[in-house]
Design an enzyme around this catalytic site. Structure first.
Site, PDB file in Angstrom:
ATOM      1  N   ASP A 183     -98.838  87.755  26.339  1.00 58.87           N
ATOM      2  CA  ASP A 183     -98.633  85.727  27.358  1.00 58.87           C
ATOM      3  C   ASP A 183     -96.445  86.252  26.940  1.00 58.87           C
ATOM      4  OD1 ASP A 183     -97.892  83.676  28.134  1.00 58.87           O
ATOM      5  OD2 ASP A 183    -100.550  83.965  28.376  1.00 58.87           O
ATOM      6  N   HIS A 219     -94.552  87.380  28.439  1.00 57.82           N
ATOM      7  CA  HIS A 219     -94.180  86.621  29.160  1.00 57.82           C
ATOM      8  C   HIS A 219     -93.098  85.925  28.813  1.00 57.82           C
ATOM      9  CE1 HIS A 219     -98.170  86.270  31.222  1.00 57.82           C
ATOM     10  NE2 HIS A 219     -98.081  88.378  31.532  1.00 57.82           N
TER      11      HIS A 219
END
Ligand SMILES: *[C@@H]1O[C@H](CO)[C@@H](O)[C@H](O)[C@H]1NC(C)=O
Ligand SMILES: *[C@@H]1O[C@H](CO)[C@@H](O)[C@H](O)[C@H]1NC(C)=O
Ligand SMILES: *[C@@H]1O[C@H](CO)[C@@H](O)[C@H](O)[C@H]1NC(C)=O
Length: 398
Positions: free
Chosen positions: A221, A244
């Site tokens: 993430d 991310h």
């Protein structure tokens, strides 16, 4: 601040008499990776925290692996510096059932500990893969079956340093800083598979004067997420990917009032990340994100390199369509280079009413990583100016 920590580390290393040390082995820890060593750590912590020497040190020796059930090390302690010397390894339970009865948000917690130094060549392994197959969607409440614990949380810790450690495979985020002040995280390695859900690298919320320096973060993430109530945050020398990217937000979840200001991200490389540098806010929030700088960022085959998204709503769960929004202003992107796997390399999507103001681009050059693909920018209600930027940002309003 670095100097103080350096001095203390030197003193601690030289074993000056200002230091009192406590070894978890003396408190009955097994270090065999099988026995629950939490009771031994808790007993040792009690003495560490009560010690009145300038530096009080908890030694977790090398060559051993300590299984810990969820545990919180609580202060305030008597010493000016609490040195958590992680030479060995710490592992979490590796099945969900072993967490039964623990109503916790975090596996390893430090609360109200001032002058905390967590340092060493050891590894913190969250063994979280059992939590990954059924991740929570949207904003599920804590303690649901889908929501695993964060691996390491510092809560209301003032003056801290985390350095040298390796962090692996958490059930949820690797490291969370909540309501902390004056801290440095440096030279850490944070690693989880690119497809492990919700495994943020470092989450910073409600915290002030925090630096994250010279570290590697490859996870599933956000590499770093800076959220509500954070200010004076410096991120430098980070290598991120997979992951991310580096995010501000998400802000304004469920109509909250959120503020983030004075964030400087510099000298970072993002490789094959799903998004690059991103500011994300929900519709309906109140507050602002301002004075944010991204400087000397390099993208290597990144997806969606630059994003401001004031309509953030992942998975289409709990989406709102409101007149309120978090105000985004004074955001600077400069000295940014690299390549993108997607054609839309800049997306500035700002709120209908508030818009985004004083968004400045200077020397931003992002090319296509795919032969023959043309890159472009997209703006919606974004105000500011751009110089020496490719693809052009003619969509930016004055
Ligand atoms: C930039 O970051 C790299 C690590 O990614 C580090 O080795 C280097 O010293 C940094 N340079 C500056 C000028 O901070
Ligand atoms: C949001 O509200 C505006 C104005 O009320 C409307 O025009 C728009 O279609 C709505 N969007 C969605 C996704 O519901
Ligand atoms: C830019 O981001 C917004 C908000 O997420 C999205 O609705 C929009 O489709 C994106 N623009 C393009 C051109 O992809």
């Amino acid at each position: 601040m670095e100097l103080i920590f350096f001095t203390v580390l030197m003193m601690a290393t030289m074993g000056l008499s200002t230091t009192t040390s406590f070894n978890v082995m003396q408190y009955g820890a097994a270090g065999d990776g099988k026995t629950n060593d939490s009771p031994a750590f808790q007993k040792a912590w009690k003495d560490v925290c009560l010690s009145k020497s300038v530096i009080s040190r908890l030694i977790i020796p090398a060559g051993k692996t300590f299984l810990l059930k969820p545990i919180t090390f609580t202060g305030p302690c008597k010493s000016k510096y609490i040195y958590f010397q992680l030479s060995g390894n710490i592992v979490a339970p590796n099945s969900k059932s072993e967490y039964k009865g623990y109503h916790v948000n975090t596996w390893l917690g430090f609360s109200y500990v001032n002058g905390l130094i967590i340092s060493g060549r050891g590894t913190i392994d969250g063994r979280g893969s059992a939590w990954w197959p059924q991740p929570c969607l949207g904003n599920a409440s804590p303690n649901t079956e889908c929501r695993g614990p964060t691996a390491l949380t510092l809560y209301r810790c003032y003056r801290f340093a985390i350095k040298g450690l390796t962090h692996l495979n958490p059930a949820r985020s690797h490291i969370t800083l909540t309501s902390c002040k004056n801290g440095v995280i440096s030279n850490v390695r944070i690693i989880a598979p690119g497809d492990s859900p919700n495994t943020d690298g470092i989450d910073i919320s409600g915290s002030r004067n925090i630096q994250v320096l010279n570290s590697f973060i490859g996870t599933g993430d956000d590499c770093i997420a800076i959220s509500a109530g954070s200010s004076i945050i410096k991120i430098a020398g980070i290598t991120c990917g997979p992951g991310h990217g580096i995010s501000i937000g998400s802000l304004g979840t469920r109509g909250e009032t959120d503020i983030v200001e004075d964030v400087h991200v510099q000298n970072c490389t993002l490789t094959e990340t799903l998004t690059g540098v991103r500011i994300k806010t929900w519709q309906g929030g109140i507050g602002y994100a301002r004075r944010i700088t991204f400087d000397k960022i390099r993208f290597v085959r990144a997806n969606n390199p630059i994003i401001i998204d004031q309509f953030y709503c992942p998975n289409g769960v709990d989406c709102q369509n409101k007149t309120e929004a978090i105000k985004v202003s004074d955001v600077t992107y400069k000295g940014i280079t690299g390549t993108s796997l997607m054609d839309k390399v800049i997306n500035l999507s700002c709120d209908q009413n508030l818009g985004c103001s004083n968004i400045v681009f200077d020397r931003v050059y992002i090319a296509s990583a795919v032969a023959g693909m043309k890159v472009y920018s997209f703006c919606h209600n974004a105000h500011g100016r751009a110089t020496h930027t490719k693809p052009n940002l003619n969509c930016l309003l004055r």
